[in-house]
Design a protein around this motif. Structure first.
Motif, mmCIF file in Angstrom:
data_model
loop_
_atom_site.group_PDB
_atom_site.id
_atom_site.type_symbol
_atom_site.label_atom_id
_atom_site.label_comp_id
_atom_site.label_asym_id
_atom_site.label_seq_id
_atom_site.Cartn_x
_atom_site.Cartn_y
_atom_site.Cartn_z
ATOM 1 N N TYR A 1 58.707 -4.561 -26.650
ATOM 2 C CA TYR A 1 59.292 -3.467 -27.135
ATOM 3 C C TYR A 1 60.537 -3.437 -27.586
ATOM 4 O O TYR A 1 60.989 -2.692 -28.485
ATOM 5 N N ALA B 1 61.695 -2.557 -31.089
ATOM 6 C CA ALA B 1 62.876 -1.382 -31.495
ATOM 7 C C ALA B 1 64.083 -2.088 -32.539
ATOM 8 O O ALA B 1 64.436 -1.327 -33.370
ATOM 9 N N TYR C 1 62.450 -2.259 -35.807
ATOM 10 C CA TYR C 1 62.470 -0.940 -36.458
ATOM 11 C C TYR C 1 63.787 -0.447 -37.072
ATOM 12 O O TYR C 1 63.696 0.170 -38.099
ATOM 13 N N ARG D 1 58.572 -1.137 -39.590
ATOM 14 C CA ARG D 1 58.117 0.019 -38.831
ATOM 15 C C ARG D 1 56.491 0.024 -38.881
ATOM 16 O O ARG D 1 56.181 -0.273 -40.011
ATOM 17 N N PRO E 1 53.107 2.821 -37.840
ATOM 18 C CA PRO E 1 52.792 4.057 -37.311
ATOM 19 C C PRO E 1 53.425 4.487 -35.654
ATOM 20 O O PRO E 1 53.271 3.730 -35.045
ATOM 21 N N ALA E 2 53.923 5.696 -35.580
ATOM 22 C CA ALA E 2 54.493 6.246 -34.504
ATOM 23 C C ALA E 2 53.266 5.733 -33.377
ATOM 24 O O ALA E 2 53.603 5.301 -32.072
ATOM 25 N N LEU E 3 51.738 6.369 -33.587
ATOM 26 C CA LEU E 3 51.024 6.110 -32.331
ATOM 27 C C LEU E 3 50.676 4.729 -32.378
ATOM 28 O O LEU E 3 50.248 4.227 -30.984
ATOM 29 N N TYR F 1 52.710 2.416 -31.612
ATOM 30 C CA TYR F 1 53.456 1.823 -30.383
ATOM 31 C C TYR F 1 52.860 2.074 -29.215
ATOM 32 O O TYR F 1 53.030 1.372 -28.081
ATOM 33 N N VAL F 2 51.895 3.237 -29.086
ATOM 34 C CA VAL F 2 51.371 3.468 -27.679
ATOM 35 C C VAL F 2 49.871 2.722 -27.669
ATOM 36 O O VAL F 2 49.639 2.086 -26.629
ATOM 37 N N TYR G 1 48.747 -0.862 -35.581
ATOM 38 C CA TYR G 1 48.267 0.203 -36.603
ATOM 39 C C TYR G 1 47.303 1.004 -36.223
ATOM 40 O O TYR G 1 46.455 1.652 -37.074
#
Length: 262
Positions: A125, A129, A132, A137, A139-141, A143-144, A226
């Motif tokens: 992570y 970062a 990024y 980059r 999609p935001a989701l 990274y979860v 993704y």
């Protein structure tokens, strides 16, 4: 279960303290993938542009393609580095003290795996970062949804390191074995180039890459980043993790050592 939890917390805390006191290890874990991302990828961008392949919805740059592979690189190197510390602990005697505890051997090895995998995930992570910040980059989701894939792949690669450490008795020998394992696993995978490109050059190399457990770990990470699920990659990664874990438990079985001495 209290004794099991106490042992798990103690071993994980020991791994965390060792990591905190070895800051150069954290820096080295980031330097390797960043060199590939910022130096090699910039040079190979024109020659190795990647067409539309799952999980991507459009043409992507080479930097975007190799980020999941570089995440796998961090897990691979850290898994081997953690296993290297096991060889050192065995030479110093602390590992022998740990393995003489009344807890099951498989639980102690799992605790070691859990600690090293947790540290590897933090390093991944941190790398993401930095990527990024340089414009690579996901999609935001993603990274979860990436987290479970990192856990499974990290456990698989950490278990592989445990298998190697169980058969290597001297620290100097393990360092050499690491080079014979890490680099072939990394370069003979989909970390740096799609498998269809490998198939165009050599069918044999393509087959080797397709059978490489690291390839499936990287693809599991790639799809998860993704927000997509790759069932085949998950199954193969879990199978490899199970085989390596069983090999590690067998390798650290004290009865096997007694039979060998007898």
């Amino acid at each position: 279960m209290s004794a099991h939890v106490i042992a798990l917390r103690a071993i994980v805390a020991r791994e965390a303290l060792r990591f905190i006191h070895q800051r150069e290890r954290f820096i080295a874990a980031l330097v390797r993938p960043l060199v590939w991302l910022l130096v090699f990828a910039a040079g190979f961008r024109a020659a190795l542009g990647v067409s539309i392949i799952p999980p991507y919805q459009t043409y992507i740059t080479y930097e975007t393609y190799i980020v999941p592979g570089l995440c796998g690189m961090i897990l691979l190197f850290n898994g081997m580095q953690s296993s290297l510390s096991l060889v050192y602990d065995r030479e110093m005697g602390s590992m022998k003290l740990l393995l003489t505890s009344p807890l099951p051997r498989w639980w102690l090895l799992f605790a070691k795996l859990a600690g090293s995998t947790a540290i590897s995930i933090l390093q991944v992570y941190a790398f993401l970062a930095i990527a990024y910040a340089f414009g690579v980059r996901a999609p935001a989701l993603g990274y979860v949804t990436l987290l479970p894939a990192l856990v499974v792949t990290g456990l698989m690669l950490g278990a592989l390191g445990l298998v190697l450490s169980s058969f290597i008795k001297q620290l100097e020998n393990f360092a050499g074995v690491m080079n014979f394992v890490i680099f072939p696993m990394f370069f003979l995978s989909s970390a740096l180039y799609p498998l269809w490109k490998m198939a165009e050059s050599s069918e044999l190399l393509y087959t080797i890459c397709a059978l490489n457990p690291f390839t499936h770990g990287v693809e599991l990470i790639r799809f998860a980043l993704y927000g997509q699920f790759n069932g085949a990659a998950l199954v193969w990664t879990l199978v490899a993790a199970g085989v390596f874990t069983a090999g590690a438990v067998w390798g650290y079985d004290p009865a096997r050592g007694a039979r060998r001495k007898g």
